[in-house]
Design a protein around this motif. Structure first.
Motif, PDB file in Angstrom:
ATOM      1  N   ALA A 176       0.818  -1.207   0.000  1.00 35.42           N
ATOM      2  CA  ALA A 176       0.000   0.000   0.000  1.00 35.42           C
ATOM      3  C   ALA A 176       0.855   1.262   0.000  1.00 35.42           C
ATOM      4  O   ALA A 176       2.010   1.248   0.418  1.00 35.42           O
ATOM      5  N   LYS A 177       0.252   2.318  -0.488  1.00 33.95           N
ATOM      6  CA  LYS A 177       0.888   3.632  -0.455  1.00 33.95           C
ATOM      7  C   LYS A 177       1.270   3.963   0.991  1.00 33.95           C
ATOM      8  O   LYS A 177       0.462   3.757   1.904  1.00 33.95           O
ATOM      9  N   GLY A 178       2.486   4.447   1.161  1.00 37.50           N
ATOM     10  CA  GLY A 178       2.899   4.867   2.508  1.00 37.50           C
ATOM     11  C   GLY A 178       3.523   3.771   3.341  1.00 37.50           C
ATOM     12  O   GLY A 178       4.063   4.039   4.423  1.00 37.50           O
ATOM     13  N   SER A 179       3.473   2.491   2.866  1.00 38.54           N
ATOM     14  CA  SER A 179       4.108   1.459   3.696  1.00 38.54           C
ATOM     15  C   SER A 179       5.625   1.479   3.488  1.00 38.54           C
ATOM     16  O   SER A 179       6.138   2.077   2.534  1.00 38.54           O
ATOM     17  N   ALA A 180       6.326   0.808   4.393  1.00 38.57           N
ATOM     18  CA  ALA A 180       7.780   0.945   4.444  1.00 38.57           C
ATOM     19  C   ALA A 180       8.470   0.248   3.273  1.00 38.57           C
ATOM     20  O   ALA A 180       8.022  -0.774   2.781  1.00 38.57           O
ATOM     21  N   VAL A 181       9.553   0.832   2.806  1.00 35.20           N
ATOM     22  CA  VAL A 181      10.426   0.193   1.822  1.00 35.20           C
ATOM     23  C   VAL A 181      11.743  -0.078   2.534  1.00 35.20           C
ATOM     24  O   VAL A 181      12.466   0.847   2.909  1.00 35.20           O
ATOM     25  N   ASN A 182      12.056  -1.347   2.765  1.00 37.97           N
ATOM     26  CA  ASN A 182      13.197  -1.700   3.616  1.00 37.97           C
ATOM     27  C   ASN A 182      14.534  -1.183   3.104  1.00 37.97           C
ATOM     28  O   ASN A 182      15.339  -0.638   3.842  1.00 37.97           O
ATOM     29  N   SER A 183      14.746  -1.341   1.776  1.00 40.72           N
ATOM     30  CA  SER A 183      16.078  -1.040   1.254  1.00 40.72           C
ATOM     31  C   SER A 183      16.450   0.431   1.380  1.00 40.72           C
ATOM     32  O   SER A 183      17.610   0.770   1.529  1.00 40.72           O
ATOM     33  N   THR A 184      15.480   1.308   1.308  1.00 39.40           N
ATOM     34  CA  THR A 184      15.811   2.732   1.312  1.00 39.40           C
ATOM     35  C   THR A 184      15.355   3.434   2.588  1.00 39.40           C
ATOM     36  O   THR A 184      15.725   4.578   2.837  1.00 39.40           O
ATOM     37  N   GLY A 185      14.526   2.754   3.361  1.00 43.38           N
ATOM     38  CA  GLY A 185      13.955   3.413   4.532  1.00 43.38           C
ATOM     39  C   GLY A 185      12.865   4.396   4.137  1.00 43.38           C
ATOM     40  O   GLY A 185      12.343   5.132   4.968  1.00 43.38           O
ATOM     41  N   GLY A 186      12.516   4.432   2.876  1.00 46.12           N
ATOM     42  CA  GLY A 186      11.484   5.360   2.394  1.00 46.12           C
ATOM     43  C   GLY A 186      10.098   4.765   2.490  1.00 46.12           C
ATOM     44  O   GLY A 186       9.890   3.755   3.175  1.00 46.12           O
ATOM     45  N   VAL A 187       9.146   5.396   1.795  1.00 44.68           N
ATOM     46  CA  VAL A 187       7.788   4.855   1.789  1.00 44.68           C
ATOM     47  C   VAL A 187       7.367   4.501   0.371  1.00 44.68           C
ATOM     48  O   VAL A 187       7.801   5.129  -0.601  1.00 44.68           O
ATOM     49  N   ALA A 188       6.489   3.492   0.279  1.00 50.21           N
ATOM     50  CA  ALA A 188       6.049   2.992  -1.040  1.00 50.21           C
ATOM     51  C   ALA A 188       5.070   3.963  -1.693  1.00 50.21           C
ATOM     52  O   ALA A 188       4.340   4.679  -1.006  1.00 50.21           O
ATOM     53  N   SER A 189       5.066   3.966  -3.030  1.00 52.72           N
ATOM     54  CA  SER A 189       4.176   4.880  -3.760  1.00 52.72           C
ATOM     55  C   SER A 189       2.777   4.312  -3.946  1.00 52.72           C
ATOM     56  O   SER A 189       1.845   5.057  -4.199  1.00 52.72           O
ATOM     57  N   GLY A 190       2.649   2.984  -3.876  1.00 53.44           N
ATOM     58  CA  GLY A 190       1.328   2.366  -3.996  1.00 53.44           C
ATOM     59  C   GLY A 190       0.944   2.070  -5.435  1.00 53.44           C
ATOM     60  O   GLY A 190       1.512   2.635  -6.370  1.00 53.44           O
ATOM     61  N   PRO A 191      -0.026   1.147  -5.615  1.00 54.60           N
ATOM     62  CA  PRO A 191      -0.417   0.674  -6.944  1.00 54.60           C
ATOM     63  C   PRO A 191      -0.792   1.785  -7.927  1.00 54.60           C
ATOM     64  O   PRO A 191      -0.378   1.746  -9.080  1.00 54.60           O
ATOM     65  N   VAL A 192      -1.571   2.770  -7.477  1.00 55.57           N
ATOM     66  CA  VAL A 192      -2.072   3.760  -8.438  1.00 55.57           C
ATOM     67  C   VAL A 192      -0.928   4.557  -9.060  1.00 55.57           C
ATOM     68  O   VAL A 192      -0.906   4.814 -10.268  1.00 55.57           O
ATOM     69  N   SER A 193       0.070   4.903  -8.253  1.00 57.19           N
ATOM     70  CA  SER A 193       1.151   5.691  -8.840  1.00 57.19           C
ATOM     71  C   SER A 193       1.969   4.849  -9.819  1.00 57.19           C
ATOM     72  O   SER A 193       2.439   5.354 -10.832  1.00 57.19           O
TER      73      SER A 193
END
Ligand code: CDP
Length: 569
Positions: free
Chosen positions: A126-143
């Motif tokens: 989902a949008k906003g969930s964690a991305v382990n490799s970068t410590g960032g957040v996911a953009s989500g399916p729609v993006s």
């Protein structure tokens, strides 16, 4: 050959072989010969030269007589270097950056060859969930869908066909609300059709006005709850506004998944008629029912229909053999299940010629009769081919092995939209009602040309009420309903998509679905002043009558409408 001027134009522009300067290297007859030869060649291992010539001749005749046509990529590419013959593909979208962009690359390769792609985006976090490799957040399916869309826009399919995609998200994905309304702006995600993947649990929750859970796609753990009826109402509202999203019933696609051991069906092809496993492709073909009538146009010639179905199944099975697949995974899956999708076109024209109104129980009964006959015959043909050529390689993983029924193809029937095929054959498309009895086409020199449905023209001429004036008037009004110049019995039979009440659209779709292995492409047309309640009723009826999905379109709700009947001056 009886090709119309329009058909020849389309074929010359996009289907016939040309040299690098754009000069034609074949005519329409030559195209059918090229296709017949290439497709018959798959039989070389099973017959001698004479036998092969007979098969080639039979294939050629079926096409040249406009009795059966394979989907566009087969007509375009058979016997040519590209050799990609399927219209339908489904690609997986994995929840990794590599997976997502791999899928975009694969889609580009498929679009280049004239195929369409379907994707489920449900596995993406989902949008906003964690991305382990970068410590960032996911953009989500729609993006990410927007990236797929941009890639499609850039690959213009070598000028043959505009790229088409289906995007699906499960109703229990955390980003479902964003997905449902992501096309409210018509200029966004233009190369996608969208469908919400609906479950039976969700529909029960709608019925009882309950909450349902949104699940983290990776852990499958609940992350939030929504009220099912509220979500359903928003889908209805958005569909009312501009026809999107449609809905598909995922559990039904999987109930009819004949190879459940190979995986789950998450998506269909772009127009919704072909559910496929990830990396599966399918080639379609359609029988022109208008040319299956007996000579007196009193009924269908079932002997001729049986012959045509049998040849068509052999043809489509051969397509799998000579097809050049764009990826090794697609090659493996598609040759493994050997799915084909035989359907029909010219249904509404046939009904008119037989004097049966599309919106009548008699039409539904005939639909049941015709399609069950086609389905049974196609299954028998596939069984005969299995005896001759062997069962499909993944047969042991299929429900057919459990039943002890030997099949050459995991599925045999599908009802395609036949957008271009019906134009080539000069008949109404798929199982849709007639769109317009006559319409005015603006030609280049600013003059107007009145195009009249050929079946209506015949009826008007033989009933002595044909005049150019009247045809223009019909084009202006958009229907012959209540038109005094047209006899009442003709008014009742020649109903257009807009004369047909939505419930009859759904009943017709359901009738064909009852006898179709895969799914049915159908748009339920609503008048401009239809309400959201009307849309909700259509969705509910489609659910109750065992359709596998439904798409609606309210007249005039999208800004750009290609054919605009009744509004031409
Ligand atoms: O009539 P034709 O064989 O050209 O195609 P259709 O029956 O209108 O569409 C059948 C399928 O072809 C669609 O569901 C898509 O999978 C694919 N298609 C596509 O990829 N791109 C298009 N512009 C039209 C159809």
């Amino acid at each position: 050959m009886k090709l119309s001027e329009n058909a020849v134009k389309v074929l010359e522009k996009r289907y016939l072989e040309k040299d690098e300067n754009g000069n034609l290297l074949e005519d329409c007859e030559g195209m059918f010969r090229r296709v017949a030869k290439a497709i018959a060649s798959a039989d070389a291992a099973y017959t001698d030269e004479k036998g092969l010539a007979v098969i080639e001749h039979e294939f050629y005749n079926m096409m040249a007589n406009l009795e059966f046509l394979p989907n566009s990529p087969t007509l375009m590419n058979a016997g040519r270097p590209l050799g990609q013959l399927s219209a339908c593909f489904v690609l997986p979208v994995e929840d990794t950056m590599e997976g997502i962009f791999e899928s975009i690359k694969n889609a580009a390769l498929i679009h280049k060859s004239g195929g369409g792609t379907g994707f489920s985006f449900s596995r993406l976090r989902a949008k906003g969930s964690a991305v382990n490799s970068t410590g960032g957040v996911a953009s989500g399916p729609v993006s990410f869908m927007k990236v797929f869309n941009a890639a499609t826009e850039a690959v213009k399919q070598g000028g043959t066909r505009r790229g088409a995609n289906m995007g699906i998200l499960r109703i229990d994905h955390p980003d479902i609300m964003e997905f449902i309304s992501c096309k409210s702006d018509n200029s966004e995600i233009t190369n996608f059709n969208l469908s919400v993947g609906i479950t039976e649990d969700f529909m029960r929750a709608v019925e009882h006005n309950l909450e349902y859970e949104l699940l983290d796609p990776r852990t499958k753990k609940p992350v939030a709850k929504l009220n099912a009826r509220e979500v359903f109402d928003i889908i209805v509202e958005m569909a009312w506004e501009n026809g999107e999203p449609g809905i598909i019933f995922l559990d039904r696609l999987n109930r009819d998944n004949v190879t459940p051991k190979l995986g789950e069906i998450e998506s269909t092809n772009p127009c919704g008629e072909q559910p496929l496993l990830p990396y599966e492709a399918c080639n379609l073909g359609s029988i022109n029912l208008y040319n299956m009538m007996d000579d007196a146009h009193k009924g269908l010639d079932f002997e001729k229909l049986e012959y045509t179905v049998r040849k068509a199944v052999r043809f489509l099975d051969n397509v799998i053999e000579v097809n050049k697949y764009p990826l090794p995974e697609i090659d493996r899956m598609t040759r493994g299940t050997r799915k084909i999708g035989l359907g029909v076109m010219g249904w509404a024209d046939t009904l008119c010629a037989l004097g049966v109104a599309y919106n009548s129980q008699a039409a539904i009964d005939l639909a049941d009769k015709v399609m069950s006959f086609i389905n049974d015959t196609a299954q028998k043909a596939s069984q005969n081919l299995a005896e001759l050529k062997g069962v499909f390689p993944f047969y042991e993983d299929s429900i057919y092995a459990q039943k002890g029924i030997k099949m050459r193809n995991a599925t045999t029937t599908t009802i395609a939209p036949t957008g271009t095929l019906s134009l080539i054959a000069g008949v109404s498309s798929g199982i849709e009602p007639i769109f317009a009895i006559s319409y005015i086409r603006n030609v280049m020199d600013n003059s107007e040309l009145v195009e009249v449905n050929p079946v209506f023209k015949e009826a008007a001429l033989s009933g002595n009420f044909y005049s150019d004036e009247l045809m223009k008037k019909i084009a202006r009004v958009g229907t012959v309903k209540n038109m005094n110049e047209v006899p009442t019995n003709v008014q009742e039979i020649f109903v257009t998509a807009h004369d047909v009440l939505p419930e009859w659209h759904v009943k017709m779709q359901a009738a064909f679905q009852r006898h179709t292995d895969n799914a049915v492409s159908k748009t339920v047309n609503l008048s401009h002043d239809a309400t959201t309640d009307d849309v909700r009723e259509v969705f509910t009826l489609a659910y109750k009558t065992q359709c596998k999905g439904v798409t609606i379109y309210r007249d005039g709700s999208r800004d750009l409408q290609v054919l605009n009947i009744g509004k031409v001056k």
